[in-house]
Write a protein that holds these residues in place. Structure first.
Motif, PDB file in Angstrom:
ATOM      1  N   ALA A  14      13.641  -7.535 -22.038  1.00 33.13           N
ATOM      2  CA  ALA A  14      14.256  -6.550 -22.936  1.00 33.13           C
ATOM      3  C   ALA A  14      15.600  -6.106 -22.373  1.00 33.13           C
ATOM      4  CB  ALA A  14      13.314  -5.373 -23.145  1.00 33.13           C
ATOM      5  N   THR A  15      16.562  -6.985 -22.455  1.00 31.92           N
ATOM      6  CA  THR A  15      17.865  -6.780 -21.824  1.00 31.92           C
ATOM      7  C   THR A  15      18.580  -5.536 -22.346  1.00 31.92           C
ATOM      8  OG1 THR A  15      18.067  -9.165 -21.572  1.00 31.92           O
ATOM      9  CG2 THR A  15      20.081  -7.882 -21.371  1.00 31.92           C
ATOM     10  N   MET A  16      18.576  -5.351 -23.653  1.00 36.31           N
ATOM     11  CA  MET A  16      19.311  -4.236 -24.246  1.00 36.31           C
ATOM     12  C   MET A  16      18.576  -2.916 -24.089  1.00 36.31           C
ATOM     13  SD  MET A  16      21.965  -5.865 -25.596  1.00 36.31           S
ATOM     14  CE  MET A  16      22.610  -5.689 -27.238  1.00 36.31           C
ATOM     15  N   ALA A  74      26.212  -6.928 -27.056  1.00 34.60           N
ATOM     16  CA  ALA A  74      26.397  -5.740 -26.218  1.00 34.60           C
ATOM     17  C   ALA A  74      27.352  -4.760 -26.892  1.00 34.60           C
ATOM     18  CB  ALA A  74      26.915  -6.147 -24.840  1.00 34.60           C
ATOM     19  N   TYR A  75      28.417  -5.292 -27.491  1.00 31.38           N
ATOM     20  CA  TYR A  75      29.398  -4.456 -28.183  1.00 31.38           C
ATOM     21  C   TYR A  75      28.791  -3.818 -29.435  1.00 31.38           C
ATOM     22  CZ  TYR A  75      33.619  -3.250 -30.818  1.00 31.38           C
ATOM     23  OH  TYR A  75      34.572  -2.593 -31.557  1.00 31.38           O
ATOM     24  N   LEU A  76      28.033  -4.582 -30.196  1.00 34.91           N
ATOM     25  CA  LEU A  76      27.392  -4.036 -31.391  1.00 34.91           C
ATOM     26  C   LEU A  76      26.417  -2.915 -31.040  1.00 34.91           C
ATOM     27  CD1 LEU A  76      26.721  -7.343 -33.389  1.00 34.91           C
ATOM     28  CD2 LEU A  76      28.474  -5.613 -33.871  1.00 34.91           C
ATOM     29  N   LYS A  77      25.760  -3.043 -29.892  1.00 32.03           N
ATOM     30  CA  LYS A  77      24.878  -1.972 -29.429  1.00 32.03           C
ATOM     31  C   LYS A  77      25.684  -0.731 -29.049  1.00 32.03           C
ATOM     32  CE  LYS A  77      22.195  -0.753 -25.303  1.00 32.03           C
ATOM     33  NZ  LYS A  77      21.140   0.086 -25.877  1.00 32.03           N
ATOM     34  N   GLU A  78      26.738  -0.930 -28.264  1.00 31.15           N
ATOM     35  CA  GLU A  78      27.536   0.204 -27.786  1.00 31.15           C
ATOM     36  C   GLU A  78      28.202   0.958 -28.935  1.00 31.15           C
ATOM     37  OE1 GLU A  78      28.238   1.505 -24.424  1.00 31.15           O
ATOM     38  OE2 GLU A  78      26.268   0.556 -24.435  1.00 31.15           O
ATOM     39  N   THR A  79      28.627   0.231 -29.948  1.00 32.06           N
ATOM     40  CA  THR A  79      29.293   0.861 -31.091  1.00 32.06           C
ATOM     41  C   THR A  79      28.295   1.323 -32.154  1.00 32.06           C
ATOM     42  OG1 THR A  79      29.590  -1.306 -32.143  1.00 32.06           O
ATOM     43  CG2 THR A  79      31.396  -0.485 -30.764  1.00 32.06           C
ATOM     44  N   LYS A  80      27.010   1.074 -31.890  1.00 31.40           N
ATOM     45  CA  LYS A  80      25.930   1.470 -32.799  1.00 31.40           C
ATOM     46  C   LYS A  80      26.008   0.766 -34.162  1.00 31.40           C
ATOM     47  CE  LYS A  80      24.907   5.959 -30.684  1.00 31.40           C
ATOM     48  NZ  LYS A  80      25.609   5.657 -29.433  1.00 31.40           N
ATOM     49  N   LYS A  94      41.502  -7.190 -18.228  1.00 34.84           N
ATOM     50  CA  LYS A  94      41.302  -7.641 -19.604  1.00 34.84           C
ATOM     51  C   LYS A  94      42.325  -8.734 -19.903  1.00 34.84           C
ATOM     52  CE  LYS A  94      38.013  -4.708 -20.632  1.00 34.84           C
ATOM     53  NZ  LYS A  94      37.718  -4.349 -19.262  1.00 34.84           N
ATOM     54  N   GLU A  95      42.360  -9.708 -18.969  1.00 33.62           N
ATOM     55  CA  GLU A  95      43.388 -10.743 -19.031  1.00 33.62           C
ATOM     56  C   GLU A  95      43.323 -11.522 -20.333  1.00 33.62           C
ATOM     57  OE1 GLU A  95      44.707 -14.709 -16.488  1.00 33.62           O
ATOM     58  OE2 GLU A  95      43.227 -13.319 -15.687  1.00 33.62           O
ATOM     59  N   HIS A  96      42.101 -11.837 -20.777  1.00 33.61           N
ATOM     60  CA  HIS A  96      41.933 -12.617 -21.996  1.00 33.61           C
ATOM     61  C   HIS A  96      41.437 -11.690 -23.101  1.00 33.61           C
ATOM     62  CE1 HIS A  96      42.147 -15.877 -19.072  1.00 33.61           C
ATOM     63  NE2 HIS A  96      42.461 -16.650 -20.082  1.00 33.61           N
ATOM     64  N   LYS A  97      42.383 -11.039 -23.778  1.00 33.61           N
ATOM     65  CA  LYS A  97      42.021 -10.061 -24.798  1.00 33.61           C
ATOM     66  C   LYS A  97      41.148 -10.681 -25.877  1.00 33.61           C
ATOM     67  CE  LYS A  97      44.403  -6.492 -23.255  1.00 33.61           C
ATOM     68  NZ  LYS A  97      43.774  -5.220 -22.861  1.00 33.61           N
ATOM     69  N   LEU A  98      41.444 -11.930 -26.251  1.00 29.56           N
ATOM     70  CA  LEU A  98      40.676 -12.574 -27.306  1.00 29.56           C
ATOM     71  C   LEU A  98      39.222 -12.798 -26.907  1.00 29.56           C
ATOM     72  CD1 LEU A  98      43.166 -15.250 -28.689  1.00 29.56           C
ATOM     73  CD2 LEU A  98      42.362 -13.180 -29.833  1.00 29.56           C
ATOM     74  N   GLY A  99      38.963 -12.806 -25.610  1.00 32.76           N
ATOM     75  CA  GLY A  99      37.603 -13.056 -25.143  1.00 32.76           C
ATOM     76  C   GLY A  99      36.771 -11.810 -24.974  1.00 32.76           C
ATOM     77  N   TYR A 100      37.256 -10.667 -25.431  1.00 34.56           N
ATOM     78  CA  TYR A 100      36.548  -9.405 -25.224  1.00 34.56           C
ATOM     79  C   TYR A 100      36.094  -8.782 -26.521  1.00 34.56           C
ATOM     80  CZ  TYR A 100      37.390  -9.048 -20.228  1.00 34.56           C
ATOM     81  OH  TYR A 100      37.367  -9.257 -18.875  1.00 34.56           O
ATOM     82  N   TYR A 101      34.956  -8.133 -26.428  1.00 30.08           N
ATOM     83  CA  TYR A 101      34.423  -7.273 -27.481  1.00 30.08           C
ATOM     84  C   TYR A 101      34.295  -5.896 -26.838  1.00 30.08           C
ATOM     85  CZ  TYR A 101      33.202 -11.914 -29.147  1.00 30.08           C
ATOM     86  OH  TYR A 101      33.251 -13.238 -29.517  1.00 30.08           O
ATOM     87  N   GLY A 102      35.324  -5.063 -26.998  1.00 27.80           N
ATOM     88  CA  GLY A 102      35.367  -3.838 -26.217  1.00 27.80           C
ATOM     89  C   GLY A 102      35.484  -4.195 -24.748  1.00 27.80           C
TER      90      GLY A 102
END
Length: 417
Positions: free
Chosen positions: A292-294, A337-343, A24-32
């Motif tokens: 239907a990726t998600m 992807a993050y919005l899906k995982e966090t519902k 997670k080298e680039h924290k700003l570039g991550y969503y979860g």
């Protein structure tokens, strides 16, 4: 949560990218766990330079003033929020409002992001612009803005997409861009992205790559969201003025996700507002012919990011299908992807048939002809609105059909009429 766990594939990919896929080298570039910057060292340096330049630009009042002026005077914003009265009456449920991105210059949301990135390219002293495009809308927007700024422009487009979107190829060339037909792979958007990245890697000193969707390595997903958030910033202000409250649901189509992330952005902190992304089910999610990726995808690395994607049994990106050239992308932006995982958001599939039926219904009730992409969002609204109370409110992001419909669309239209 399903993860693409082919260890050999991950190992090879990590070696190729010179990165640990778990870092997670680039924290700003991550969503979860999603996002990141999974690129080789040459591109990593370029991405970091863009990130630094963008952070500086965001804080520069002169940059923001020029961007806002272009949105207003060149793009024609703000776009209206239209109460679809006849459609609401027909469905007998919640009030339906359309965010009219079709009335933005060139008929879609794409120009919002292109203008922002074009200003950044100018700020960084770049003289050459490249882009990828599927349906052609992003390519047209990039060609138009490059003409406005007097910059060289090259657009990569899959050969199959060139064939089914000939009018947009003509429009790009008319605006002075060179359109490169990509004949590798499936000859669609994913292959155009690959070709654009290859060009970018070889021309970093002079070239700025304007990515059209909220995908790719950091900082692109963040930049695209920021520039496209004008959609929801406007709609939030407009619905408060019209109804005195926020909507109950916001619905937008999702390919890579720029349309949807822009439509959702201002509402993400508003937990009572339901966010619904609609992806392409093609001929059905139980067939090989969908995007239907998600719904059907797994987690893996593609296009410089960790996200949901459609992968084969070997961990390679698999071909996808949609009636819509703008939705047949085998991945999705990392924030989605993050919005899906966090519902926080829900993602649902809509078939070709359902999208075409919605295309016809909106035209016949409101006199508005949608893009086949946003017809997917309309189709989901047709399912949900009748089940809701009449006091409730649904916002749908709508764009214009400014290109010839593909043969399959015309066939389905004739069958539905």
């Amino acid at each position: 949560m399903t993860t693409n766990t082919n260890s050999n594939t991950e190992k090879k990919m990590a070696e190729k990218l010179s990165l640990d896929v778990t870092s997670k080298e680039h924290k700003l570039g991550y969503y979860g766990e999603f996002g990141g910057q999974f690129v080789n060292e040459t591109l990593k340096k370029a991405m970091d330079e863009i990130a630094v330049a963008y952070e500086e630009a965001k804080k520069d009042p002169a940059f923001q003033k020029e961007f806002q002026a272009l949105l207003k005077d060149y793009s024609g914003r703000a776009t209206p929020l239209y109460f679809a009265e006849k459609l609401t009456e027909k469905l007998g449920g919640a009030k339906v409002y359309l965010k009219r991105e079709d009335l933005n210059h060139l008929g879609a949301h794409k120009l919002n992001n292109v203008l922002g990135q074009m200003l950044l390219a100018k700020r960084m002293g770049k003289t050459r612009i490249i882009a990828e495009t599927g349906a052609g809308q992003h390519g047209v927007a990039t060609a138009a803005a490059a003409a406005r700024f007097g910059l060289e422009c090259v657009v990569y487009m899959g050969q199959e997409d060139c064939e089914r979107q000939k009018l947009n190829v003509f429009r790009m060339e008319l605006l002075g861009a060179k359109v490169v037909s990509v004949k590798e792979g499936t000859q669609t958007l994913k292959d155009a992205v690959n070709a654009a990245f290859a060009d970018f890697s070889n021309n970093l000193d002079t070239t700025f790559y304007i990515i059209g969707s909220a995908v790719g390595p950091y900082p692109y997903p963040m930049m695209v969201k920021d520039f496209q958030s004008v959609i929801s910033q406007e709609s939030k202000e407009q619905i408060l003025a019209k109804e005195g409250r926020l909507p109950d649901a916001v619905i937008a189509c999702v390919g890579g996700g720029s349309n949807a992330i822009g439509s959702f952005a201002a509402y993400i902190p508003e937990n009572k507002v339901q966010l619904i992304g609609v992806e392409a089910a093609g001929k059905g999610v139980d067939t090989p012919y969908h995007a239907a990726t998600m719904t059907k995808g797994t987690i893996g690395i593609m296009d410089g990011m960790n996200t949901y994607g459609i992968f084969d049994e070997l961990g390679n990106v698999a071909p996808v299908y949609s009636i819509s050239a703008g939705l047949d992308y085998p991945g999705v932006g990392p924030e989605h992807a993050y919005l899906k995982e966090t519902k926080r958001a829900e993602y649902v599939p809509v078939t070709d048939q359902e999208a075409v039926e919605a295309f016809l219904i909106l035209g016949k009730t409101e006199g508005i002809i949608p893009a086949i992409e946003s017809s997917h969002a309309i189709a989901e609204a047709l399912k949900r609105v009748p089940l809701m109370d009449k006091e409730q409110i649904v916002l749908v992001t709508h764009e214009r059909n400014v290109r010839p419909l593909p043969v399959r669309s015309l066939t389905l239209l004739r069958d539905c009429m």
